[in-house]
Structures are given as structure tokens and as C-alpha cells.
Design a protein around this motif. Structure first.
Motif, PDB file in Angstrom:
ATOM      1  N   PHE B  20       3.934  -8.478  44.534  1.00 21.37           N
ATOM      2  CA  PHE B  20       3.950  -7.125  45.087  1.00 21.37           C
ATOM      3  C   PHE B  20       5.316  -6.873  45.710  1.00 21.37           C
ATOM      4  CE2 PHE B  20      -0.513  -5.936  44.848  1.00 21.37           C
ATOM      5  CZ  PHE B  20      -1.147  -7.160  44.750  1.00 21.37           C
ATOM      6  N   LEU B  21       5.930  -5.788  45.303  1.00 21.26           N
ATOM      7  CA  LEU B  21       7.164  -5.336  45.936  1.00 21.26           C
ATOM      8  C   LEU B  21       6.862  -4.001  46.600  1.00 21.26           C
ATOM      9  CD1 LEU B  21       9.800  -6.137  43.158  1.00 21.26           C
ATOM     10  CD2 LEU B  21       9.136  -7.539  45.105  1.00 21.26           C
ATOM     11  N   GLU B  22       7.126  -3.969  47.909  1.00 23.33           N
ATOM     12  CA  GLU B  22       6.774  -2.784  48.686  1.00 23.33           C
ATOM     13  C   GLU B  22       8.011  -1.971  49.035  1.00 23.33           C
ATOM     14  OE1 GLU B  22       2.732  -3.954  48.757  1.00 23.33           O
ATOM     15  OE2 GLU B  22       3.657  -2.070  49.397  1.00 23.33           O
ATOM     16  N   CYS B  23       7.836  -0.664  49.067  1.00 20.20           N
ATOM     17  CA  CYS B  23       8.939   0.239  49.396  1.00 20.20           C
ATOM     18  C   CYS B  23       8.399   1.367  50.267  1.00 20.20           C
ATOM     19  CB  CYS B  23       9.545   0.795  48.111  1.00 20.20           C
ATOM     20  SG  CYS B  23      10.847   2.012  48.383  1.00 20.20           S
ATOM     21  N   VAL B  24       9.101   1.643  51.358  1.00 17.50           N
ATOM     22  CA  VAL B  24       8.698   2.715  52.266  1.00 17.50           C
ATOM     23  C   VAL B  24       9.905   3.586  52.558  1.00 17.50           C
ATOM     24  CG1 VAL B  24       7.804   3.260  54.558  1.00 17.50           C
ATOM     25  CG2 VAL B  24       6.930   1.270  53.327  1.00 17.50           C
ATOM     26  N   GLN B  25       9.703   4.916  52.507  1.00 15.12           N
ATOM     27  CA  GLN B  25      10.778   5.848  52.874  1.00 15.12           C
ATOM     28  C   GLN B  25      10.299   6.727  54.018  1.00 15.12           C
ATOM     29  OE1 GLN B  25      10.494   9.333  52.178  1.00 15.12           O
ATOM     30  NE2 GLN B  25       8.807   9.374  50.685  1.00 15.12           N
ATOM     31  N   ASP B  26      11.253   7.129  54.855  1.00 11.12           N
ATOM     32  CA  ASP B  26      10.879   7.817  56.094  1.00 11.12           C
ATOM     33  C   ASP B  26      11.317   9.272  56.138  1.00 11.12           C
ATOM     34  OD1 ASP B  26      13.532   6.463  58.270  1.00 11.12           O
ATOM     35  OD2 ASP B  26      13.609   7.629  56.419  1.00 11.12           O
ATOM     36  N   MET B  27      11.621   9.855  54.967  1.00 13.17           N
ATOM     37  CA  MET B  27      12.135  11.232  54.978  1.00 13.17           C
ATOM     38  C   MET B  27      11.215  12.216  54.269  1.00 13.17           C
ATOM     39  SD  MET B  27      14.715  11.642  56.820  1.00 13.17           S
ATOM     40  CE  MET B  27      15.332  13.214  56.257  1.00 13.17           C
ATOM     41  N   ASP B  28       9.979  11.849  54.082  1.00 12.94           N
ATOM     42  CA  ASP B  28       9.012  12.785  53.504  1.00 12.94           C
ATOM     43  C   ASP B  28       9.409  13.248  52.092  1.00 12.94           C
ATOM     44  OD1 ASP B  28       7.457  15.952  54.322  1.00 12.94           O
ATOM     45  OD2 ASP B  28       6.513  14.021  53.881  1.00 12.94           O
ATOM     46  N   ASN B  31       9.531  12.366  45.655  1.00  9.60           N
ATOM     47  CA  ASN B  31       9.761  11.513  44.490  1.00  9.60           C
ATOM     48  C   ASN B  31      10.151  10.101  44.897  1.00  9.60           C
ATOM     49  OD1 ASN B  31       9.607  13.974  42.953  1.00  9.60           O
ATOM     50  ND2 ASN B  31      11.745  14.340  43.516  1.00  9.60           N
ATOM     51  N   MET B  32       9.571   9.136  44.227  1.00  7.66           N
ATOM     52  CA  MET B  32       9.955   7.738  44.443  1.00  7.66           C
ATOM     53  C   MET B  32      10.067   7.031  43.111  1.00  7.66           C
ATOM     54  SD  MET B  32       7.972   6.680  47.964  1.00  7.66           S
ATOM     55  CE  MET B  32       9.080   5.276  48.271  1.00  7.66           C
ATOM     56  N   LEU B  90      15.275  -2.275  42.571  1.00  9.42           N
ATOM     57  CA  LEU B  90      15.736  -1.242  43.498  1.00  9.42           C
ATOM     58  C   LEU B  90      14.726  -0.115  43.566  1.00  9.42           C
ATOM     59  CD1 LEU B  90      19.457  -1.159  42.402  1.00  9.42           C
ATOM     60  CD2 LEU B  90      18.673  -1.755  44.674  1.00  9.42           C
ATOM     61  N   CYS B  91      14.333   0.197  44.782  1.00  5.69           N
ATOM     62  CA  CYS B  91      13.473   1.348  45.035  1.00  5.69           C
ATOM     63  C   CYS B  91      14.359   2.510  45.477  1.00  5.69           C
ATOM     64  CB  CYS B  91      12.460   1.010  46.115  1.00  5.69           C
ATOM     65  SG  CYS B  91      11.395   2.381  46.616  1.00  5.69           S
ATOM     66  N   ALA B  92      13.972   3.715  45.119  1.00  7.80           N
ATOM     67  CA  ALA B  92      14.734   4.890  45.518  1.00  7.80           C
ATOM     68  C   ALA B  92      13.786   6.054  45.762  1.00  7.80           C
ATOM     69  CB  ALA B  92      15.765   5.263  44.451  1.00  7.80           C
ATOM     70  N   SER B  93      14.258   7.029  46.530  1.00 11.31           N
ATOM     71  CA  SER B  93      13.483   8.251  46.737  1.00 11.31           C
ATOM     72  C   SER B  93      14.399   9.446  46.655  1.00 11.31           C
ATOM     73  CB  SER B  93      12.758   8.221  48.089  1.00 11.31           C
ATOM     74  OG  SER B  93      13.678   8.344  49.159  1.00 11.31           O
ATOM     75  N   SER B  94      13.802  10.606  46.386  1.00 11.23           N
ATOM     76  CA  SER B  94      14.563  11.851  46.360  1.00 11.23           C
ATOM     77  C   SER B  94      13.663  13.009  46.739  1.00 11.23           C
ATOM     78  CB  SER B  94      15.187  12.108  44.982  1.00 11.23           C
ATOM     79  OG  SER B  94      14.204  12.476  44.039  1.00 11.23           O
ATOM     80  N   LEU B  95      14.322  14.077  47.234  1.00 12.42           N
ATOM     81  CA  LEU B  95      13.577  15.222  47.723  1.00 12.42           C
ATOM     82  C   LEU B  95      13.473  16.338  46.684  1.00 12.42           C
ATOM     83  CD1 LEU B  95      12.256  16.742  50.124  1.00 12.42           C
ATOM     84  CD2 LEU B  95      14.549  17.445  50.801  1.00 12.42           C
ATOM     85  N   GLY B  96      14.425  16.395  45.753  1.00 13.51           N
ATOM     86  CA  GLY B  96      14.590  17.565  44.919  1.00 13.51           C
ATOM     87  C   GLY B  96      13.368  17.931  44.091  1.00 13.51           C
TER      88      GLY B  96
END
Lengths: 110, 114
Positions: B20-28, B31-32, B90-96
């Protein structure tokens, strides 16, 4: 298969010179274009994005987009040793995730 | 500042283990994404998600699954790890909207499968 192509390099330039990094993409519907910098052992970080044809300048960096030729480039003026990194070109169309090129390694010698 | 946090920087697992690889983002961000990065192959998209409980296959989904039960968390699962899954993840997130927009990356998880 949508593709983004970059020369792998290494591209070697002396300190103070202009470094020119190039990228081509296959999907004519692409709308957003990004340049990321990645230092060895680190994650990619955004340098610039461009959406419209033409040039966009930010400090020592200029992104150039030519949608007719499906070509995007990044110019780095007054190159510094700290600019030595791998530069990733990324492209996407509406509704799709970013597609990355394999990156160009830039080496700036002092 | 946007922060994308990956739970483990370095992991060593054995062939056949579940990982299990976990990823958390804090900017609401809506997209992940999960990418893997290998020398000479660049960044390749494994899976992405544009909403809670939604997931889409990327270019190389085979051998992986994902879970997004909460907006801020996106997990990558290797059901039965194999040596060819040794890589930097690599985990990533975006708002667009429409998945466009700047990607913010986590620091990466380097997985070695023995």
C-alpha cells in the motif's frame, strides 16, 4: 497513443549562456503545456505553463508555443550551475491527465 | 503552500507481498494521480482520480489498483508485488477543471521488490 518527445541530452552549456530545451507533441487537441524541473533525487516542480501561441516570459525563463508545428520550447537565459537538472515537458488536453516527455538533462558548467 | 504527503519514502518488499502506498493532499484538490518514474522511461501514469470514489486507468494500470474513499487521500495498491514494480512512485494532485492545471507532487516513494 498520445506522445510527448524530448531529446534526452545531456545538453551542456557554459555558465551565462542560453539553454534551449525543445519538446514536440502528437495530439493536435492539446491545450495546456507545462515545463517542470527535477533535480536528482527530488520531485518535479513547475517552472512555467503556457496555453497560447507565442512567448511567455518569467524572469530568466521563456516558454514558447507553436501549436501549428506542435512544438513547445523553454529558453533559460544567463544559465547558472543551479539550473543543472532534468527538464520535463508535459502536455494535456481537456479531460485527460498530463502526459510527460522523458525529460532533457541540462548541465551548466561554471 | 500545497502539500502532498506520501507516507513512505523508502520501502523494501518481497515478491508476492501486498503493498500500500498512501498519499494525502491538504489543498482540497479534486484530481489526484499516481505516476511511476523509471530511468529512460520517464514519468508514466498508472491511475488517476477526478473525484471521490472515481478512478480512471492511466497508461500502465496492470498490476495496480487504487482507492479514493476521501477527497484528500489516494492510495495505490500492488496486489502481489513483482520485481518489475521496483520503481519510484510519485503521487500528485491538481485543482483544475477537466484535469488540467498545475500538478503538485509528493516527495516520492522508492519501492524495491526483492
Amino acid at each position: 497513443q498520445k506522445e510527448v518527445e524530448q531529446n534526452s541530452g545531456p545538453l551542456s552549456v557554459p555558465e551565462g549562456a542560453i539553454a534551449s530545451l525543445n519538446c514536440t507533441y502528437s495530439d493536435r487537441g492539446s491545450q495546456s503545456f507545462f515545463w517542470y524541473r527535477q533535480y536528482s533525487g527530488k520531485s518535479p516542480e513547475l517552472i512555467m505553463f503556457i496555453y497560447s501561441n507565442g512567448d511567455k516570459e518569467d524572469g530568466r525563463f521563456t516558454a514558447q508555443l507553436n501549436k501549428a508545428s506542435q512544438y513547445v520550447s523553454l529558453l533559460i537565459r544567463d544559465s547558472q550551475p543551479s539550473d543543472s537538472a532534468t527538464y520535463l515537458c508535459a502536455v494535456n488536453s481537456l479531460g485527460t491527465a498530463l502526459i510527460f516527455g522523458k525529460g532533457t538533462t541540462l548541465s551548466v558548467s561554471s | 503552500d500545497v502539500k502532498v504527503t506520501q507516507s513512505s519514502r523508502y520501502l523494501v518488499k518481497r515478491t508476492g507481498e501486498k503493498v500500500f502506498l498512501e498519499c494525502v493532499q491538504d489543498m482540497d484538490h479534486e484530481n489526484m494521480f499516481w505516476y511511476r518514474q523509471d530511468p529512460g522511461l520517464g514519468l508514466r501514469l498508472i491511475y488517476f482520480s477526478y473525484d471521490v470514489k472515481m478512478k480512471e486507468k492511466g497508461d500502465i494500470p496492470e498490476g495496480y489498483s487504487v482507492s479514493r474513499e476521501k477527497k484528500e487521500r489516494f492510495s495505490l495498491i500492488l496486489e502481489s508485488a513483482s520485481t518489475n514494480q521496483t520503481s519510484m512512485y510519485l503521487c500528485a494532485s491538481s485543482l483544475g477543471r477537466g484535469l488540467a492545471g498545475e500538478l503538485f507532487f509528493g516527495e516520492g516513494s522508492r519501492l524495491t521488490v526483492l
